[in-house]
Enzyme design. Structure first.
Site, short mmCIF file in Angstrom:
data_model
loop_
_atom_site.label_atom_id
_atom_site.label_comp_id
_atom_site.label_asym_id
_atom_site.label_seq_id
_atom_site.Cartn_x
_atom_site.Cartn_y
_atom_site.Cartn_z
N LYS A 61 -13.99 -29.95 -3.36
CA LYS A 61 -14.79 -28.72 -3.32
C LYS A 61 -14.57 -27.91 -4.60
CE LYS A 61 -11.11 -26.54 -0.59
NZ LYS A 61 -10.71 -26.11 0.75
N MET B 116 -11.06 -9.40 -22.53
CA MET B 116 -12.05 -10.41 -22.12
C MET B 116 -11.86 -11.72 -22.88
SD MET B 116 -16.21 -10.32 -22.31
CE MET B 116 -16.42 -8.86 -21.30
N ARG C 140 -10.88 -19.14 11.47
CA ARG C 140 -11.78 -19.12 10.31
C ARG C 140 -13.03 -19.96 10.59
NH1 ARG C 140 -10.25 -21.60 4.39
NH2 ARG C 140 -10.32 -23.52 5.62
N TYR D 108 -5.72 -2.68 -25.30
CA TYR D 108 -6.47 -1.62 -24.62
C TYR D 108 -5.56 -0.71 -23.81
CZ TYR D 108 -11.09 -3.72 -25.47
OH TYR D 108 -12.24 -4.19 -26.03
C1 LIG Z 1 -9.51 -26.74 0.99
C2 LIG Z 1 -9.23 -27.50 2.23
C3 LIG Z 1 -8.36 -28.59 2.22
C4 LIG Z 1 -7.49 -28.92 1.03
O1 LIG Z 1 -6.46 -27.97 0.97
P1 LIG Z 1 -5.24 -28.07 -0.05
O2 LIG Z 1 -4.33 -26.99 0.40
O3 LIG Z 1 -5.81 -27.84 -1.40
O4 LIG Z 1 -4.66 -29.43 0.08
C5 LIG Z 1 -8.24 -29.35 3.37
N1 LIG Z 1 -8.94 -29.03 4.49
C6 LIG Z 1 -9.77 -27.96 4.54
C7 LIG Z 1 -10.49 -27.68 5.81
C8 LIG Z 1 -9.93 -27.15 3.44
O5 LIG Z 1 -10.72 -26.09 3.51
#
Ligand SMILES: *Cc1c(COP(=O)(O)O)cnc(C)c1O
Length: 387
Positions: free
Chosen positions: A50, A325, A149, A277
């Site tokens: 992802k 920046m 979640r 800054y």
């Molecule tokens: C992002 C995610 C993972 C991977 O998590 P890591 O901590 O990066 O290994 C696995 N399962 C779900 C549902 C996630 O959202």
């Protein structure tokens, strides 16, 4: 200003034209995957790609993992899944963690990607699609075992499991859940979620089960089930980042990402000079300062003002003053031989991803996903197969 025509153009890969160089070591990625396969002790190891593989590049990362035998990939969003399917082709399963927005089912079906079904309404929509196509569709169900979640709340899961026809038209291929505290091995929530997951998943028809992310994979055999889902560990982040990990102790994974930036300018300022800054720092003594062309637009967040660092020949060059920046000022007083054009290390062998995260008051995930587009990226594969 026009570039003089005798300047070599397009043939100067080492010339830095952006914020610096970002190197992704695909050999190290491969070794990390193999290490995770070994640690998984027989459970399949999916690739979590992802957010463009945590900012590294989903396509080259996934292609590398496919060659290692990885057959399951998780992304967060449908758009990511469709792009990955186009790039990968083939038969690897591509799963969408956030599931689908209503009306997106047909698009997912056509792309050959599978949503994680997180709610009863998503299951109903996926069943309607299966019915329309007169075809059994793969179903991946996520249970909320305590994180609040994503996934079916326990009462919805219990209701669904009790229906004799609740999954009609679907072929249950995976039941999964996600741990809230897997990065903290001693947290009591891990055991509690494990028990809840076991109990609820057990009410469903037989299918693969999956609970562990990177941290979960290292919590012990009970957490591994049939499929583990590491993300950050693939990319070199510590599965259990404790106090020691930031200084390079206790992380079983190998660094995959290196970030270097060139010194653009050096100066010596007298005691009392304002630095950066807002003058959040004043020279407390005569100081030698080096400026690098990296800033918060490149992912070095402003929260690292006066607390981040770069490394040069083993010497720590502290960030002084605010991160701007497009530039950061380093204290090079203890590096009198540092010259313009020298490359300093922002992430690398001497400066781990987790150390950067700790200095920035965040986690390795956010450092990786913030890496900006102005770095010159290169993918290297020193141990890769050569034609
Ligand atoms: C992002 C995610 C993972 C991977 O998590 P890591 O901590 O990066 O290994 C696995 N399962 C779900 C549902 C996630 O959202």
């Amino acid at each position: 200003m026009a570039i003089p025509s005798d300047m070599p153009q397009g043939e100067t890969p080492d010339v830095v034209t952006g914020a610096g160089r970002l190197t992704v070591d695909l050999s190290a990625l491969r070794r990390n995957y193999r290490r995770l396969v070994q640690a998984a002790q027989g459970a399949a190891v999916a690739g979590i790609v992802k957010a463009d593989a945590y900012g590294l590049g989903a396509v080259p990362v996934a292609q590398t993992l496919v060659r290692e035998g990885c057959t399951s990939f998780f992304v967060a969003q449908l758009g990511e899944a469709i792009a990955l399917r186009e790039a990968l082709g083939g038969s690897a399963e591509i799963l969408v963690l956030n599931g689908l927005q209503p009306g997106a089912e047909e698009l997912a079906y056509r792309a050959g990607v599978t949503p994680v079904l997180n709610a009863l309404h998503q299951i109903a929509a996926w069943r309607r699609l299966a019915h329309r196509h007169g075809q059994r569709l793969p179903a991946v169900i996520q249970l909320d075992s305590g994180m609040s979640r994503l996934g079916l709340p326990p009462e919805d899961a219990a209701w669904l499991a009790a229906q004799s026809d609740g999954l009609d038209g679907l072929e249950l291929t995976l039941v999964m859940s996600h741990l809230a505290c897997a990065d903290m091995p001693d947290h009591p929530a891990n055991d509690a979620q494990l028990n809840t997951f076991r109990e609820i998943a057990g009410r469903f028809p037989p299918a693969r089960r999956s609970l562990a992310n990177s941290g979960g994979l290292f919590l012990g055999p009970d957490y591994r089930f049939d499929l583990v889902r590491p993300g950050v560990a693939l990319y070199g982040g510590a599965p259990h980042p404790g106090a020691d990990v930031a200084i390079g102790v206790g992380n079983p994974m190998e660094a995959v990402v290196t970030v270097e930036a060139p010194v653009t300018q050096l100066r010596t300022v007298p005691a009392g000079a304002g630095i950066g800054y807002g003058f959040t720092r004043r020279a407390e003594r005569p100081m030698r300062l080096a400026t690098i062309p990296v800033g918060y637009a490149d992912g070095w967040h402003r929260s690292q003002s006066n607390c981040g660092a770069a490394l040069w020949q083993g010497r720590r060059l502290d960030f002084v003053g605010r991160v701007s920046m497009d530039s950061i000022i380093l204290d090079a007083t203890h590096a009198p031989d540092l010259q313009p054009g020298d490359m300093v290390e922002l992430i690398g062998p001497g400066r781990s991803l987790d150390a950067v995260a700790q200095d920035a008051g965040t986690i390795s995930y956010e450092i990786l996903t913030s890496l900006g587009s102005r770095f010159q990226r290169r993918f290297v594969d020193p141990q890769g197969a050569r034609p």
